[in-house]
Design a protein around this motif. Structure first.
Motif, PDB file in Angstrom:
ATOM      1  N   VAL A 177       0.844  -1.190   0.000  1.00 56.98           N
ATOM      2  CA  VAL A 177       0.000   0.000   0.000  1.00 56.98           C
ATOM      3  C   VAL A 177       0.879   1.239   0.000  1.00 56.98           C
ATOM      4  CG1 VAL A 177      -1.716   1.253   1.359  1.00 56.98           C
ATOM      5  CG2 VAL A 177      -1.749  -1.231   1.306  1.00 56.98           C
ATOM      6  N   ALA A 178       0.504   2.231  -0.804  1.00 60.07           N
ATOM      7  CA  ALA A 178       1.230   3.502  -0.816  1.00 60.07           C
ATOM      8  C   ALA A 178       0.319   4.629  -0.354  1.00 60.07           C
ATOM      9  CB  ALA A 178       1.750   3.805  -2.218  1.00 60.07           C
ATOM     10  N   LEU A 179       0.889   5.528   0.417  1.00 63.50           N
ATOM     11  CA  LEU A 179       0.272   6.806   0.761  1.00 63.50           C
ATOM     12  C   LEU A 179       1.215   7.875   0.241  1.00 63.50           C
ATOM     13  CD1 LEU A 179      -0.731   6.048   4.436  1.00 63.50           C
ATOM     14  CD2 LEU A 179      -2.297   6.330   2.518  1.00 63.50           C
ATOM     15  N   VAL A 180       0.661   8.946  -0.309  1.00 66.48           N
ATOM     16  CA  VAL A 180       1.497  10.006  -0.862  1.00 66.48           C
ATOM     17  C   VAL A 180       1.183  11.294  -0.114  1.00 66.48           C
ATOM     18  CG1 VAL A 180       2.207  11.248  -2.930  1.00 66.48           C
ATOM     19  CG2 VAL A 180       1.440   8.865  -3.108  1.00 66.48           C
ATOM     20  N   VAL A 181       2.224  11.891   0.453  1.00 66.40           N
ATOM     21  CA  VAL A 181       2.107  13.158   1.161  1.00 66.40           C
ATOM     22  C   VAL A 181       2.584  14.247   0.206  1.00 66.40           C
ATOM     23  CG1 VAL A 181       2.792  14.506   3.172  1.00 66.40           C
ATOM     24  CG2 VAL A 181       2.626  12.009   3.341  1.00 66.40           C
ATOM     25  N   TRP A 182       1.681  15.124  -0.171  1.00 62.61           N
ATOM     26  CA  TRP A 182       1.991  16.204  -1.112  1.00 62.61           C
ATOM     27  C   TRP A 182       2.233  17.509  -0.368  1.00 62.61           C
ATOM     28  CZ3 TRP A 182       2.964  15.950  -6.190  1.00 62.61           C
ATOM     29  CH2 TRP A 182       2.612  14.770  -6.848  1.00 62.61           C
ATOM     30  N   ALA A 183       3.264  18.204  -0.769  1.00 63.25           N
ATOM     31  CA  ALA A 183       3.524  19.561  -0.290  1.00 63.25           C
ATOM     32  C   ALA A 183       2.972  20.484  -1.366  1.00 63.25           C
ATOM     33  CB  ALA A 183       5.011  19.787  -0.074  1.00 63.25           C
ATOM     34  N   GLY A 184       1.703  20.832  -1.244  1.00 57.64           N
ATOM     35  CA  GLY A 184       1.056  21.702  -2.224  1.00 57.64           C
ATOM     36  C   GLY A 184       1.647  23.099  -2.183  1.00 57.64           C
ATOM     37  N   GLU A 185       1.075  23.983  -2.965  1.00 58.92           N
ATOM     38  CA  GLU A 185       1.553  25.362  -2.991  1.00 58.92           C
ATOM     39  C   GLU A 185       1.603  25.916  -1.581  1.00 58.92           C
ATOM     40  OE1 GLU A 185      -0.427  27.895  -5.774  1.00 58.92           O
ATOM     41  OE2 GLU A 185      -0.621  26.272  -7.218  1.00 58.92           O
ATOM     42  N   SER A 186       2.583  26.688  -1.301  1.00 55.54           N
ATOM     43  CA  SER A 186       2.816  27.365  -0.012  1.00 55.54           C
ATOM     44  C   SER A 186       3.280  26.413   1.088  1.00 55.54           C
ATOM     45  CB  SER A 186       1.586  28.158   0.453  1.00 55.54           C
ATOM     46  OG  SER A 186       0.583  27.302   0.953  1.00 55.54           O
ATOM     47  N   SER A 187       3.774  25.242   0.752  1.00 58.19           N
ATOM     48  CA  SER A 187       4.329  24.337   1.755  1.00 58.19           C
ATOM     49  C   SER A 187       5.654  23.785   1.234  1.00 58.19           C
ATOM     50  CB  SER A 187       3.345  23.223   2.103  1.00 58.19           C
ATOM     51  OG  SER A 187       2.917  22.555   0.960  1.00 58.19           O
ATOM     52  N   SER A 188       6.379  23.100   2.113  1.00 58.35           N
ATOM     53  CA  SER A 188       7.737  22.679   1.785  1.00 58.35           C
ATOM     54  C   SER A 188       7.919  21.171   1.878  1.00 58.35           C
ATOM     55  CB  SER A 188       8.721  23.350   2.741  1.00 58.35           C
ATOM     56  OG  SER A 188       8.545  22.838   4.058  1.00 58.35           O
ATOM     57  N   ALA A 189       9.050  20.716   1.321  1.00 60.47           N
ATOM     58  CA  ALA A 189       9.421  19.304   1.426  1.00 60.47           C
ATOM     59  C   ALA A 189       9.603  18.919   2.893  1.00 60.47           C
ATOM     60  CB  ALA A 189      10.694  19.034   0.636  1.00 60.47           C
ATOM     61  N   LYS A 190      10.115  19.845   3.707  1.00 61.22           N
ATOM     62  CA  LYS A 190      10.309  19.575   5.132  1.00 61.22           C
ATOM     63  C   LYS A 190       8.973  19.253   5.799  1.00 61.22           C
ATOM     64  CE  LYS A 190      12.122  21.666   9.359  1.00 61.22           C
ATOM     65  NZ  LYS A 190      10.979  21.881  10.234  1.00 61.22           N
ATOM     66  N   GLN A 191       7.938  20.005   5.485  1.00 59.56           N
ATOM     67  CA  GLN A 191       6.617  19.744   6.060  1.00 59.56           C
ATOM     68  C   GLN A 191       6.078  18.388   5.600  1.00 59.56           C
ATOM     69  OE1 GLN A 191       5.149  23.504   4.544  1.00 59.56           O
ATOM     70  NE2 GLN A 191       4.450  24.034   6.601  1.00 59.56           N
ATOM     71  N   ALA A 192       6.293  18.047   4.334  1.00 58.84           N
ATOM     72  CA  ALA A 192       5.846  16.748   3.826  1.00 58.84           C
ATOM     73  C   ALA A 192       6.586  15.616   4.527  1.00 58.84           C
ATOM     74  CB  ALA A 192       6.044  16.665   2.316  1.00 58.84           C
ATOM     75  N   LEU A 193       7.884  15.781   4.755  1.00 54.51           N
ATOM     76  CA  LEU A 193       8.660  14.758   5.457  1.00 54.51           C
ATOM     77  C   LEU A 193       8.215  14.622   6.914  1.00 54.51           C
ATOM     78  CD1 LEU A 193      12.180  15.510   3.978  1.00 54.51           C
ATOM     79  CD2 LEU A 193      10.929  13.341   3.765  1.00 54.51           C
ATOM     80  N   GLU A 194       7.904  15.736   7.558  1.00 57.00           N
ATOM     81  CA  GLU A 194       7.407  15.679   8.937  1.00 57.00           C
ATOM     82  C   GLU A 194       6.075  14.943   8.999  1.00 57.00           C
ATOM     83  OE1 GLU A 194       7.367  19.843   9.921  1.00 57.00           O
ATOM     84  OE2 GLU A 194       9.463  19.835  10.562  1.00 57.00           O
ATOM     85  N   ALA A 195       5.182  15.233   8.054  1.00 54.70           N
ATOM     86  CA  ALA A 195       3.890  14.536   8.006  1.00 54.70           C
ATOM     87  C   ALA A 195       4.096  13.052   7.731  1.00 54.70           C
ATOM     88  CB  ALA A 195       2.986  15.159   6.946  1.00 54.70           C
ATOM     89  N   ALA A 196       5.008  12.714   6.822  1.00 53.98           N
ATOM     90  CA  ALA A 196       5.291  11.312   6.512  1.00 53.98           C
ATOM     91  C   ALA A 196       5.788  10.571   7.749  1.00 53.98           C
ATOM     92  CB  ALA A 196       6.302  11.215   5.381  1.00 53.98           C
ATOM     93  N   ALA A 197       6.633  11.206   8.536  1.00 53.13           N
ATOM     94  CA  ALA A 197       7.146  10.572   9.759  1.00 53.13           C
ATOM     95  C   ALA A 197       6.008  10.304  10.745  1.00 53.13           C
ATOM     96  CB  ALA A 197       8.214  11.456  10.400  1.00 53.13           C
ATOM     97  N   LEU A 198       5.076  11.234  10.852  1.00 58.30           N
ATOM     98  CA  LEU A 198       3.924  11.020  11.741  1.00 58.30           C
ATOM     99  C   LEU A 198       3.020   9.898  11.240  1.00 58.30           C
ATOM    100  CD1 LEU A 198       3.000  14.716  12.591  1.00 58.30           C
ATOM    101  CD2 LEU A 198       4.094  13.026  14.103  1.00 58.30           C
ATOM    102  N   ILE A 199       2.882   9.783   9.932  1.00 57.80           N
ATOM    103  CA  ILE A 199       2.071   8.711   9.346  1.00 57.80           C
ATOM    104  C   ILE A 199       2.701   7.356   9.633  1.00 57.80           C
ATOM    105  CG2 ILE A 199       1.322   7.696   7.154  1.00 57.80           C
ATOM    106  CD1 ILE A 199       0.909  10.658   6.206  1.00 57.80           C
ATOM    107  N   VAL A 200       4.005   7.261   9.452  1.00 55.54           N
ATOM    108  CA  VAL A 200       4.696   6.002   9.749  1.00 55.54           C
ATOM    109  C   VAL A 200       4.513   5.647  11.224  1.00 55.54           C
ATOM    110  CG1 VAL A 200       6.962   4.878   9.894  1.00 55.54           C
ATOM    111  CG2 VAL A 200       6.344   6.185   7.852  1.00 55.54           C
ATOM    112  N   LYS A 201       4.675   6.633  12.092  1.00 56.39           N
ATOM    113  CA  LYS A 201       4.508   6.396  13.529  1.00 56.39           C
ATOM    114  C   LYS A 201       3.088   5.916  13.855  1.00 56.39           C
ATOM    115  CE  LYS A 201       5.030   8.691  17.988  1.00 56.39           C
ATOM    116  NZ  LYS A 201       5.358   9.943  18.670  1.00 56.39           N
ATOM    117  N   ALA A 202       2.095   6.497  13.195  1.00 60.89           N
ATOM    118  CA  ALA A 202       0.694   6.140  13.459  1.00 60.89           C
ATOM    119  C   ALA A 202       0.308   4.777  12.915  1.00 60.89           C
ATOM    120  CB  ALA A 202      -0.228   7.208  12.868  1.00 60.89           C
TER     121      ALA A 202
END
Length: 136
Positions: free
Chosen positions: A66-91
C-alpha cells in the motif's frame, strides 16, 4: 481482494484522521482518496495498491503493498511533507487497526521516498506499507 483493499483503506483513513499530531501539523480533512484540485498546504492521498492472494488451505487472505502520498502543495515545503510522513509512519507501523470484514495480521512500514513532481516542482513523499489480512 477489492473488499480487503477497501477495508484497509477505510481503517487507515480513520486512523490518520484521528491522529492529533498529524491533524495539528496538516489540519483536519487533509487525507483524501483522490487528489483534490488546486490544494494548498500539505495533504495525504491514498496511492497505488498491489494486492496478492495470501490464502491458506482453510482461510482466505490478502497481502497488500500500500502507498500513501504526502503532497507539499503550494505554499508548503518538502520539510513539512517529510514531517507529516514521519507522523504517518509512527501512526500506522504495526498499528492494530480494526477492519470491516477482515482481520489485520500485520501492517509494516517498508519505505519512504522524497521526490519532486516534474511539471509543477511540488515535493511529495511516497510511503509504502505491507499489510496482511484474513477474511472473517
Amino acid at each position: 481482494m477489492s473488499d480487503a483493499i477497501l477495508a484497509l483503506r477505510a481503517a487507515i483513513q480513520a486512523r490518520l484522521a484521528a491522529d492529533p499530531a498529524l491533524t495539528a501539523l496538516i489540519g483536519a480533512g487533509r487525507i483524501h482518496g483522490e487528489a483534490p484540485r488546486a490544494a494548498r498546504g500539505v495533504y495525504v492521498v491514498h496511492g497505488d495498491v498491489d494486492a496478492r492472494d495470501w490464502s491458506t488451505g482453510s482461510d482466505g487472505g490478502c497481502e497488500q503493498d500500500v502507498a500513501l502520498v504526502v503532497w507539499a502543495g503550494e505554499s508548503s515545503s518538502a520539510k513539512q511533507a517529510l514531517e507529516a510522513a514521519a507522523l504517518i509512519v509512527k501512526a500506522l507501523d504495526d498499528a492494530p487497526l480494526a477492519l470491516t470484514g477482515h482481520r489485520l495480521i500485520n501492517l509494516k512500514w517498508q519505505s519512504s521516498r522524497l521526490a519532486r513532481e516534474a511539471k509543477a516542482g511540488l515535493a511529495f513523499v511516497t510511503i509504502r506499507f505491507r499489510a496482511v489480512t484474513e477474511t472473517l
